[in-house]
Write a protein that holds these residues in place. Structure first.
Motif, PDB file in Angstrom:
ATOM      1  N   SER A 132     -36.210   6.124 -19.437  1.00  0.00           N
ATOM      2  CA  SER A 132     -34.786   5.917 -19.198  1.00  0.00           C
ATOM      3  C   SER A 132     -34.000   7.142 -19.631  1.00  0.00           C
ATOM      4  O   SER A 132     -34.282   7.735 -20.679  1.00  0.00           O
ATOM      5  N   ASP A 133     -33.028   7.530 -18.821  1.00  0.00           N
ATOM      6  CA  ASP A 133     -32.156   8.657 -19.126  1.00  0.00           C
ATOM      7  C   ASP A 133     -30.730   8.288 -18.764  1.00  0.00           C
ATOM      8  O   ASP A 133     -30.491   7.412 -17.913  1.00  0.00           O
ATOM      9  N   ALA A 134     -29.788   8.982 -19.395  1.00  0.00           N
ATOM     10  CA  ALA A 134     -28.372   8.783 -19.075  1.00  0.00           C
ATOM     11  C   ALA A 134     -27.619  10.079 -19.334  1.00  0.00           C
ATOM     12  O   ALA A 134     -27.963  10.845 -20.240  1.00  0.00           O
ATOM     13  N   PHE A 135     -26.622  10.320 -18.502  1.00  0.00           N
ATOM     14  CA  PHE A 135     -25.734  11.453 -18.740  1.00  0.00           C
ATOM     15  C   PHE A 135     -24.381  11.121 -18.124  1.00  0.00           C
ATOM     16  O   PHE A 135     -24.255  10.259 -17.261  1.00  0.00           O
ATOM     17  N   THR A 136     -23.355  11.813 -18.605  1.00  0.00           N
ATOM     18  CA  THR A 136     -21.986  11.573 -18.149  1.00  0.00           C
ATOM     19  C   THR A 136     -21.529  12.749 -17.311  1.00  0.00           C
ATOM     20  O   THR A 136     -21.680  13.913 -17.708  1.00  0.00           O
ATOM     21  N   TRP A 137     -20.966  12.443 -16.159  1.00  0.00           N
ATOM     22  CA  TRP A 137     -20.461  13.466 -15.252  1.00  0.00           C
ATOM     23  C   TRP A 137     -19.143  12.987 -14.673  1.00  0.00           C
ATOM     24  O   TRP A 137     -19.057  11.918 -14.090  1.00  0.00           O
ATOM     25  N   HIS A 138     -18.081  13.778 -14.881  1.00  0.00           N
ATOM     26  CA  HIS A 138     -16.739  13.440 -14.419  1.00  0.00           C
ATOM     27  C   HIS A 138     -16.312  12.049 -14.882  1.00  0.00           C
ATOM     28  O   HIS A 138     -15.713  11.283 -14.121  1.00  0.00           O
ATOM     29  N   GLY A 139     -16.652  11.724 -16.128  1.00  0.00           N
ATOM     30  CA  GLY A 139     -16.231  10.468 -16.720  1.00  0.00           C
ATOM     31  C   GLY A 139     -17.063   9.260 -16.360  1.00  0.00           C
ATOM     32  O   GLY A 139     -16.791   8.152 -16.850  1.00  0.00           O
ATOM     33  N   THR A 140     -18.074   9.431 -15.520  1.00  0.00           N
ATOM     34  CA  THR A 140     -18.940   8.325 -15.116  1.00  0.00           C
ATOM     35  C   THR A 140     -20.306   8.491 -15.766  1.00  0.00           C
ATOM     36  O   THR A 140     -20.888   9.577 -15.730  1.00  0.00           O
ATOM     37  N   VAL A 141     -20.801   7.412 -16.355  1.00  0.00           N
ATOM     38  CA  VAL A 141     -22.134   7.425 -16.949  1.00  0.00           C
ATOM     39  C   VAL A 141     -23.155   7.078 -15.871  1.00  0.00           C
ATOM     40  O   VAL A 141     -23.064   6.024 -15.231  1.00  0.00           O
ATOM     41  N   HIS A 142     -24.096   7.992 -15.649  1.00  0.00           N
ATOM     42  CA  HIS A 142     -25.172   7.779 -14.689  1.00  0.00           C
ATOM     43  C   HIS A 142     -26.458   7.511 -15.470  1.00  0.00           C
ATOM     44  O   HIS A 142     -26.810   8.262 -16.373  1.00  0.00           O
ATOM     45  N   ARG A 143     -27.135   6.432 -15.105  1.00  0.00           N
ATOM     46  CA  ARG A 143     -28.379   6.052 -15.778  1.00  0.00           C
ATOM     47  C   ARG A 143     -29.518   6.006 -14.763  1.00  0.00           C
ATOM     48  O   ARG A 143     -29.318   5.647 -13.608  1.00  0.00           O
ATOM     49  N   ARG A 199     -40.846   6.706  -8.709  1.00  0.00           N
ATOM     50  CA  ARG A 199     -39.777   5.790  -8.312  1.00  0.00           C
ATOM     51  C   ARG A 199     -38.676   5.904  -9.353  1.00  0.00           C
ATOM     52  O   ARG A 199     -38.920   5.751 -10.549  1.00  0.00           O
ATOM     53  N   ARG A 200     -37.483   6.202  -8.890  1.00  0.00           N
ATOM     54  CA  ARG A 200     -36.348   6.359  -9.812  1.00  0.00           C
ATOM     55  C   ARG A 200     -35.197   5.485  -9.329  1.00  0.00           C
ATOM     56  O   ARG A 200     -34.765   5.593  -8.182  1.00  0.00           O
ATOM     57  N   LEU A 201     -34.718   4.617 -10.206  1.00  0.00           N
ATOM     58  CA  LEU A 201     -33.592   3.737  -9.896  1.00  0.00           C
ATOM     59  C   LEU A 201     -32.356   4.248 -10.628  1.00  0.00           C
ATOM     60  O   LEU A 201     -32.347   4.341 -11.860  1.00  0.00           O
TER      61      LEU A 201
END
Length: 283
Positions: free
Chosen positions: A160-171, A188-190
């Motif tokens: 699992s990974d997460a990062f923030t871009w332009h105020g949106t958290v993408h996981r 496979r990446r969701l």
């Protein structure tokens, strides 16, 4: 509901750069070090150039660079945000940009492993042979198929990974499996985001190449292997830095190769096609 068949990062190059930042341009600097140590000429083809940041760094270092990729979105982004190189759309599995148009082909971030079949690998290497001047170099960096012999640490648990871009958290949740029949590492990446957008499922695969297999393929296409090792490199731990020389083992999860064309092509490019598509940079 899941939307299948999309590559979220390839479709959104700025998001790709946010997810895989390389502010020090370590991949390009490593490639430049290989080119310098082996006396490569000035003209470089960056195959699978992605957003163009490595191609532009090599251009700024004084080289004449062509960046090639499958994705029109990536190429448009590269022209706008990383100008300098000439950017073209070309097929990794077979391309013809002209005979002897470059002194080195650079293929980073496992782009070469999008050649899934032996015919596709032959097409890529035949095309490189056609594009390279006599004595030209192939510099490639990729996952190491040998790492998965007896090891399952990258396969046992989804990552699992997460990062923030332009105020949106993408996981993202990424699952890797080995397809032994086709010799592929399937991914496979969701993707989900906290902005209410629909989840996106991405499926891709890399060919698992083994060191001796790679030596054999390169020799069959007229290349003499100068370096073949597992690090240090731009994606290894510890990371490569200036002054570090290549190692002698091929046991870790990355593979690095430098090969010189010693038997140039005399015929037409095998399986070449111009303006069609395969081969985007991906981690």
């Amino acid at each position: 509901m899941t939307s299948a068949g999309h590559n979220l990062l390839t479709d959104h190059p700025a998001l790709y750069e946010a997810r895989f930042p390389d502010p020090d341009r370590l991949a390009a600097r490593w490639a430049q070090d290989c080119l310098r140590r082996h006396g490569a000429g000035n003209r470089v083809l960056d195959m699978g150039c992605g957003t163009g940041r490595d191609a532009a760094w090599l251009h700024d270092a004084g080289r004449a660079v062509i960046g090639a990729d499958l994705s029109e979105a990536m190429l448009a982004y590269a022209r706008e945000h990383h100008p300098g190189p000439e950017y073209v759309r070309a097929d990794l599995h077979g391309f013809d940009l002209g005979r002897g148009v470059c002194d080195a082909v650079v293929c980073l971030d496992s782009a070469l492993l999008y050649c899934h079949t032996n015919d596709q690998l032959d097409g890529f290497l035949s095309s490189c042979r056609h594009a390279l001047a006599p004595g030209g170099l192939l510099v490639a960096e990729m996952r190491n198929g040998a790492y998965f012999l007896g090891r399952t640490d990258l396969l046992d648990t989804p990552r699992s990974d997460a990062f923030t871009w332009h105020g949106t958290v993408h996981r993202s949740v990424t699952t890797l499996t080995v397809d032994r029949t086709d010799q592929l590492l399937r991914r496979r990446r969701l993707w989900t985001a906290d902005d209410g957008s629909e989840p996106v499922e991405q499926r891709s695969a890399w060919r698992l190449l083994f060191p001796q297999e790679l030596r054999h393929l390169l020799a069959a296409h007229g290349f003499d292997v100068l370096e073949l090792h597992d690090g240090p490199g731009p994606r290894t731990e510890p990371l490569w830095r200036e002054g570090l020389l290549p190692g002698r083992t091929t046991d870790a999860d990355r593979l690095h190769v430098v090969a010189r064309l010693t038997h140039p092509s005399t015929g037409t490019t095998t399986g070449a096609s111009t303006g069609t598509t395969t081969g985007t940079t991906s981690h």
